[in-house]
Design a protein around this motif. Structure first.
Motif, PDB file in Angstrom:
ATOM      1  N   GLN A  29       0.815  -1.212   0.000  1.00 22.79           N
ATOM      2  CA  GLN A  29       0.000   0.000   0.000  1.00 22.79           C
ATOM      3  C   GLN A  29       0.855   1.272   0.000  1.00 22.79           C
ATOM      4  O   GLN A  29       0.333   2.373  -0.109  1.00 22.79           O
ATOM      5  CB  GLN A  29      -0.928   0.010   1.217  1.00 22.79           C
ATOM      6  N   ASP A  30       2.168   1.123   0.121  1.00 18.21           N
ATOM      7  CA  ASP A  30       3.073   2.267   0.139  1.00 18.21           C
ATOM      8  C   ASP A  30       3.469   2.622  -1.295  1.00 18.21           C
ATOM      9  O   ASP A  30       4.503   2.206  -1.795  1.00 18.21           O
ATOM     10  CB  ASP A  30       4.313   1.936   0.974  1.00 18.21           C
ATOM     11  N   TYR A  31       2.619   3.380  -1.969  1.00 15.91           N
ATOM     12  CA  TYR A  31       2.911   3.804  -3.344  1.00 15.91           C
ATOM     13  C   TYR A  31       3.935   4.930  -3.287  1.00 15.91           C
ATOM     14  O   TYR A  31       3.659   5.997  -2.780  1.00 15.91           O
ATOM     15  CB  TYR A  31       1.639   4.260  -4.051  1.00 15.91           C
ATOM     16  N   ASN A  32       5.136   4.691  -3.828  1.00 18.07           N
ATOM     17  CA  ASN A  32       6.214   5.643  -3.661  1.00 18.07           C
ATOM     18  C   ASN A  32       7.002   5.940  -4.935  1.00 18.07           C
ATOM     19  O   ASN A  32       8.021   6.617  -4.881  1.00 18.07           O
ATOM     20  CB  ASN A  32       7.171   5.137  -2.584  1.00 18.07           C
ATOM     21  N   TRP A  33       6.540   5.425  -6.081  1.00 20.18           N
ATOM     22  CA  TRP A  33       7.330   5.658  -7.294  1.00 20.18           C
ATOM     23  C   TRP A  33       6.400   5.826  -8.482  1.00 20.18           C
ATOM     24  O   TRP A  33       5.398   5.130  -8.565  1.00 20.18           O
ATOM     25  CB  TRP A  33       8.262   4.464  -7.536  1.00 20.18           C
ATOM     26  N   PRO A  34       6.645   6.657  -9.420  1.00 16.16           N
ATOM     27  CA  PRO A  34       7.730   7.624  -9.541  1.00 16.16           C
ATOM     28  C   PRO A  34       7.546   8.781  -8.575  1.00 16.16           C
ATOM     29  O   PRO A  34       6.428   9.023  -8.119  1.00 16.16           O
ATOM     30  CB  PRO A  34       7.640   8.098 -10.990  1.00 16.16           C
ATOM     31  N   PRO A  35       8.630   9.462  -8.272  1.00 20.39           N
ATOM     32  CA  PRO A  35       8.536  10.571  -7.323  1.00 20.39           C
ATOM     33  C   PRO A  35       7.476  11.584  -7.759  1.00 20.39           C
ATOM     34  O   PRO A  35       7.326  11.867  -8.932  1.00 20.39           O
ATOM     35  CB  PRO A  35       9.933  11.195  -7.367  1.00 20.39           C
ATOM     36  N   MET A  36       6.743  12.090  -6.835  1.00 23.69           N
ATOM     37  CA  MET A  36       5.681  13.083  -6.979  1.00 23.69           C
ATOM     38  C   MET A  36       4.397  12.508  -7.593  1.00 23.69           C
ATOM     39  O   MET A  36       3.344  13.057  -7.379  1.00 23.69           O
ATOM     40  CB  MET A  36       6.146  14.318  -7.748  1.00 23.69           C
ATOM     41  N   LEU A  37       4.442  11.428  -8.353  1.00 24.63           N
ATOM     42  CA  LEU A  37       3.224  10.820  -8.886  1.00 24.63           C
ATOM     43  C   LEU A  37       2.732   9.688  -7.995  1.00 24.63           C
ATOM     44  O   LEU A  37       1.535   9.508  -7.836  1.00 24.63           O
ATOM     45  CB  LEU A  37       3.456  10.283 -10.303  1.00 24.63           C
ATOM     46  N   ILE A  39       2.616   6.172  -8.134  1.00 23.02           N
ATOM     47  CA  ILE A  39       1.671   5.271  -8.795  1.00 23.02           C
ATOM     48  C   ILE A  39       1.869   3.820  -8.353  1.00 23.02           C
ATOM     49  O   ILE A  39       0.917   3.090  -8.156  1.00 23.02           O
ATOM     50  CB  ILE A  39       1.804   5.385 -10.326  1.00 23.02           C
ATOM     51  N   VAL A  40       3.110   3.394  -8.191  1.00 20.91           N
ATOM     52  CA  VAL A  40       3.415   2.014  -7.837  1.00 20.91           C
ATOM     53  C   VAL A  40       4.330   1.964  -6.619  1.00 20.91           C
ATOM     54  O   VAL A  40       4.930   2.965  -6.232  1.00 20.91           O
ATOM     55  CB  VAL A  40       4.085   1.254  -9.009  1.00 20.91           C
ATOM     56  N   HIS A  41       4.461   0.769  -6.049  1.00 16.35           N
ATOM     57  CA  HIS A  41       5.378   0.561  -4.931  1.00 16.35           C
ATOM     58  C   HIS A  41       6.689   0.027  -5.479  1.00 16.35           C
ATOM     59  O   HIS A  41       6.711  -0.953  -6.222  1.00 16.35           O
ATOM     60  CB  HIS A  41       4.786  -0.425  -3.932  1.00 16.35           C
ATOM     61  N   PHE A  42       7.793   0.676  -5.121  1.00 21.34           N
ATOM     62  CA  PHE A  42       9.118   0.241  -5.566  1.00 21.34           C
ATOM     63  C   PHE A  42      10.116   0.503  -4.461  1.00 21.34           C
ATOM     64  O   PHE A  42      10.280   1.640  -4.019  1.00 21.34           O
ATOM     65  CB  PHE A  42       9.529   0.998  -6.838  1.00 21.34           C
ATOM     66  N   SER A  43      10.770  -0.552  -4.000  1.00 22.77           N
ATOM     67  CA  SER A  43      11.801  -0.418  -2.983  1.00 22.77           C
ATOM     68  C   SER A  43      12.787  -1.564  -3.138  1.00 22.77           C
ATOM     69  O   SER A  43      12.421  -2.732  -3.010  1.00 22.77           O
ATOM     70  CB  SER A  43      11.193  -0.423  -1.585  1.00 22.77           C
TER      71      SER A  43
END
Length: 106
Positions: A29-37, A39-43
């Motif tokens: 649930q931590d949507y963090n990519w792309p920055p400012m948008l 849209i998806v979770h990426f870590s």
């Protein structure tokens, strides 16, 4: 009463797509990519070591393709502004940007 609470928590889990923090520790649930948008979770930190190296290489190739396309857009705008090229080149550049960046993500 407990069965009603159990059914309610099951419905909440189903409504949220069942994509909460899993056993592996990934918070979907931590949507963090792309920055400012966002849209998806990426870590990269949440991946196993074997997968992390491959995903890092794919991520770097994506960033290189993205930067190259941005430089191409700026270069074509400068060429059209200098009247050395047709304005249609800008359209082709944006189409190339969409195709190349999307293809480099796969």
């Amino acid at each position: 009463m407990k069965s009603a609470q159990s059914a309610m928590s099951s419905m909440k889990n189903t409504a949220s797509g069942g994509m909460q923090k899993t056993k592996s520790g990934i918070d979907w649930q931590d949507y963090n990519w792309p920055p400012m948008l966002r849209i998806v979770h990426f870590s990269l930190d949440e991946l196993p070591d074997g997968s992390r190296k491959v995903v890092l290489k794919i991520y770097i190739s994506f960033i290189i393709a993205f930067i190259t396309c941005i430089i191409n857009i700026i270069s074509n705008i400068a060429q059209v502004a200098d009247a050395d090229a047709s304005a249609l080149n800008i359209l082709y550049t944006f189409l190339n940007f969409v195709l190349i960046v999307c293809a480099s993500a796969f």
